[in-house]
Design an enzyme around this catalytic site. Structure first.
Site, short mmCIF file in Angstrom:
data_model
loop_
_atom_site.label_atom_id
_atom_site.label_comp_id
_atom_site.label_asym_id
_atom_site.label_seq_id
_atom_site.Cartn_x
_atom_site.Cartn_y
_atom_site.Cartn_z
N HIS A 433 0.75 -1.13 -0.08
CA HIS A 433 0.06 0.09 -0.14
C HIS A 433 0.71 1.34 -0.09
CE1 HIS A 433 -2.45 3.28 1.87
NE2 HIS A 433 -3.27 2.67 1.15
N CYS A 809 -2.50 -1.88 -15.98
CA CYS A 809 -2.92 -0.63 -15.13
C CYS A 809 -2.16 -1.09 -13.61
CB CYS A 809 -4.19 -0.27 -15.04
SG CYS A 809 -5.01 -1.74 -14.30
#
Length: 854
Positions: A433, A809
């Site tokens: 993250h 992506c």
């Protein structure tokens, strides 16, 4: 005469070559230095007589084979003093240091004392004694520490010290000295330490070394004598500027090592210069350097010697340069018509652009390293340590730079990362993250810093050497190389100058694959436009829900028991989502915007500690026990494989309805009076065609309602994020219901390998070192495994839907190696973090140019 000697040399020893204009010398057999010296000879520059030894000859020396010294020395006069320099295939691979003044002995000392003076002759002899003692005889250099080199009897003292330590006289034969030097340099190259060092620089394990033996231009004499280096550009900025130093009565690169006694080259108010002392020599040197630039098609550093005013060019090496200098130099050479624009594009390493896009620790700064981890987001920043997102926001409000330190970040920390100057985490890998968000924000970030001890509850971190750093202490995070530094070192600012813009324009003229940006906020979108992204390839809509004013509304949605209650709670979020989408559409000015529908599991929006649960109970006006039970009920054993993405949209469709309405209303608002906006709506975590059918039916219903309410027609494109192996394998079933596939390689890698992308950093280094994986698959796309799924998904998708748009992506979209694979399998574009867009543009252009030229 030189050609006759050269022919004789080569006839007797195939791997001993006198450098002449037509001698059989190549970088792959004799090294880059030997080849460059031949080019200088071809240009007619005054290069001293030079003999090159091939890689094979040097390898034989290291193995103990004999080398015919008569053939080596045939090109030189019997009393000629020599030097030996390394010649590796790539100068960046390094090599052993040069050894000068080979052939200095008692007889030479006497002869030179008469011709150049006793002091100069003494310096030459002492320098060689010390070099030979250290590098050939392998004696401790300390044996000379107590001796005075200025003493007129210093030579005798140094020779006695050598004889005492080596237990043999100092060799007086030039041939014996030379073979000792050659063998020591050959063995140094093939030693384990040297091999590991050059492999770290990208050299193959079996890289060869050549050696060049050159007649010494002494650099000492009764007239104007000395040595120096000259180049025509600044190595840091790339600006045209004569730089270098000259030192009188010196040899080799002494001028660069001396602080006070070296002269400037050009006239300079700070001190005396070569231009003033020897104007004709200075003028000639600049002409030689300009000729080298033009004919060798490169900015070169010229190493020279003056001997009684006479110039000798000893070497020419490619100018060392920073990334910003590399860009300016390449553009300047192209604008001077020395190289083509395409070649200029090829000369800049894509990843080197990170140095231009972000602040960096200055190369000359002292580094007090207190820890290391994975450099997950490039650039460097300094700030005071904080341990929570709230403290980071408070620091930003006070105008104080801070570094957010966490064991690992979660979506609630995004606000703190926006406020911080850098982030540091104990856990995580390249797609954790913190890493993904850091790259998206252009925030320097180091993750997986397990070398340090994190005690966040005690608000302190401890370095491996035992130093403790507490909240408020100043540290620097260098996300480029994964280091954490104490204090505030000197920095270099980012520089996107005209040369950078010119190079990127040339790159865009060549590339044949699109480049978009992953952008979640208006700030991200503006950054993407600065770096000339062609649109947004991934907008993660859930990030805005973690803002304070929206988080409570999201939590009300989660705690609602009925569909109507959820829809009512979502009414508070609808205008916020719509406003965000309007801003994105307006910023992108008609460029495509791909919006991923809500993806994360709901538990990420809920507190886990008792204080947070109590605050939530108060905000929702519910008993603490009810809140606690609901939070526990939403818990999952493996939430990343649980109720998230399309699964959540099917089971809690009210969120889907709200987002679809926000997108369509924003589209109409943004396109009022202008060009129509055609949004791309992407469904995450798909694994079955029925999921797409259900979501599409729901979105179409919302679109029909908005068309009726607004009285305006519009279009949109629907696609899926292929991030499960099954979606790739069943692409032929899914594609007929879609207009595009976007491969989410972060999760696809995670699911293919069965690896947690947040935890893999704990063992990935050991796996790569031991050859389990060639590279971290979250950093460099695994073309054999994950890549095979991409290839199958692309082929099967287009078999069912020939006009299907394909893209990547995931974070691999910014990796040059991954872009090569994407082009190979027919992807239409890649999407990556905004700050990686220039890297992707340049890498894509280089790949297209390579294909064209090959």
């Amino acid at each position: 005469m030189a050609q006759l000697i050269g022919a004789a040399v080569q006839q007797n020893a195939a791997h001993i070559t006198l450098i002449t204009p037509d001698a059989p010398v190549s970088a792959s057999s004799h090294g880059g230095r030997a080849k460059c010296l031949q080019r200088l000879v071809r240009l007619g520059l005054p290069v001293p007589t030079t003999v090159a030894l091939s890689f094979e000859a040097v390898h034989g020396l290291a193995a103990g084979e004999w080398l015919g010294m008569d053939q080596v020395l045939a090109a030189f006069d019997s009393d000629q003093i020599l030097c030996v320099r390394p010649s590796s295939e790539d100068p960046d691979w390094g090599g052993p240091g040069a050894i000068l003044n080979i052939g200095m002995n008692d007889a030479q000392f006497t002869r030179l004392s008469d011709s150049v003076g006793g002091e100069a002759a003494r310096k030459l002899y002492l320098k060689f004694i010390q070099s030979y003692s250290t590098h050939v005889a392998r004696l401790d250099p300390d044996i000379f520490d107590d001796l005075d080199s200025a003493d007129v009897n210093a030579v005798s003292c140094f020779l006695e010290a050598y004889e005492s330590e080596a237990e043999e006289p100092f060799p007086q034969s030039r041939s014996e000295q030379l073979i000792g030097v050659l063998r020591s340099m050959a063995r140094a190259w093939e030693g384990t330490t040297a091999r590991l060092l050059r492999q770290a620089k990208g050299a193959p394990a079996d890289a060869g070394l050549g050696l060049v033996i050159q007649a010494m231009a002494l650099g000492v004499g009764r007239g104007e004598s000395g040595s120096g280096v000259l180049q025509l550009v600044n190595s840091v900025t790339g600006v045209a500027q004569i730089t270098g130093r000259y030192m009188r009565q010196s040899q080799g690169r002494d001028a660069l090592k001396s602080e006070g006694s070296a002269l400037f080259l050009q006239k300079d108010v700070r001190g005396p210069s070569l231009e003033e002392k020897a104007p004709q020599a200075f003028l000639q040197l600049t002409k030689y350097a300009a000729l080298m630039r033009e004919r060798l098609r490169e900015e070169m550093q010229c190493e020279f010697t003056l001997e009684n005013g006479e110039i000798r060019i000893l070497d020419g090496v490619r100018v060392q340069r920073s990334a910003r200098a590399a860009v300016r130099i390449a553009v300047s050479l192209a604008e001077s018509k020395i190289i083509s624009r395409e070649e200029a594009v090829m000369r800049v390493e894509p990843r080197a652009l990170n140095e231009l896009l972000h602040r960096q620790v200055d190369r000359t700064a002292k580094r007090d390293v207190i820890g290391s981890g994975i450099g997950a987001s490039p650039g460097a920043a300094t700030g005071k340590i904080v341990f929570t997102a709230a403290e980071a926001q408070a620091s930003a409000a006070r105008g104080e730079a801070c570094v957010l330190v966490r064991r690992e970040t979660n979506p609630e920390d995004i606000r703190g990362m926006h406020a911080a100057s850098a982030a540091l985490t104990e856990r995580g890998g390249m797609t954790s993250h913190a890493a993904v968000i850091g790259r998206g924000l252009g925030l320097p970030c180091v993750v997986g810093a397990t070398s340090m001890r994190f005690q966040t509850s005690k608000r302190r971190i401890t370095s491996p050497d035992g130093r403790v750093f507490r909240e408020g202490d100043v540290i620097t995070v260098d996300g480029t190389n994964g280091q954490i530094l104490a204090g505030e070192p000197k920095m270099m600012e980012a520089a996107l100058d005209d040369s950078f813009q010119t190079l990127m324009t040339w790159a865009d003229m060549s590339r044949d694959i699109g480049v978009r940006a992953n952008a979640d906020t208006s700030a991200d979108a503006r950054t993407a436009l600065v770096f000339q992204a062609e649109g947004i390839g991934l907008c993660r809509t859930e990030h805005m829900f973690f803002e304070a004013d929206q988080l409570i509304a999201m939590r009300e949605v989660i705690f609602a028991n009925a569909s109507d209650d959820r829809s009512m709670a979502l009414q508070a979020l609808l205008p916020m989502q719509r406003e965000m989408f309007v801003e994105l559409f307006e910023i992108m000015q008609g460029r495509p915007v791909c919006i991923r529908l809500f993806d994360p599991p709901l538990h990420e929006f809920l507190p886990t500690d008792r204080a947070g649960l109590r605050d939530l109970a108060e905000a929702l006006n519910l008993p603490l026990s009810d809140v606690t039970r609901r939070v526990e009920a939403l818990g999952e054993y493996n939430p990343m494989l649980g109720m998230r993405g399309v699964r959540l949209q099917i089971t809690v469709p009210e969120i889907l309805d709200m987002q679809a309405r926000a997108i369509f209303e924003a589209m109409l608002d943004a396109s009022a009076g202008g060009d129509p906006v055609v949004p791309e709506i992407m469904i995450p975590l798909v694994s079955a065609k029925r999921e797409v059918e259900l979501v599409k039916t729901r979105i179409d219903a919302v679109a029909a309602a908005v068309r009726t309410e607004r009285g305006r027609d519009f279009d949109y494109r629907l696609g899926v994020m292929v991030e499960t192996p099954r979606a790739a394998l069943r692409a032929e079933d899914i594609a007929p219901h879609c207009e595009f596939f976007s491969f989410g390689t972060n999760d696809l890698t995670q699911m293919t390998y069965g690896l947690s992308r947040d935890d893999a950093g704990r063992f990935m280094s050991a796996y790569v070192q031991q050859g389990v994986f060639p590279e971290d698959p979250f950093h460099t796309l695994d073309q054999e495994g994950v890549g095979e799924l991409l290839r199958l998904g692309a082929e099967r998708g287009r078999r069912a839907q020939p006009n299907l748009t394909l893209s990547v992506c995931g974070e691999h979209g910014g990796s040059p190696e991954s872009i090569a694979f994407c082009r190979e399998i027919g992807m239409d574009y890649v999407s990556c973090s905004p700050f990686r867009v220039p890297v992707a543009r340049l890498a894509a252009a280089q790949l297209a140019i390579q294909d064209k030229t090959s």
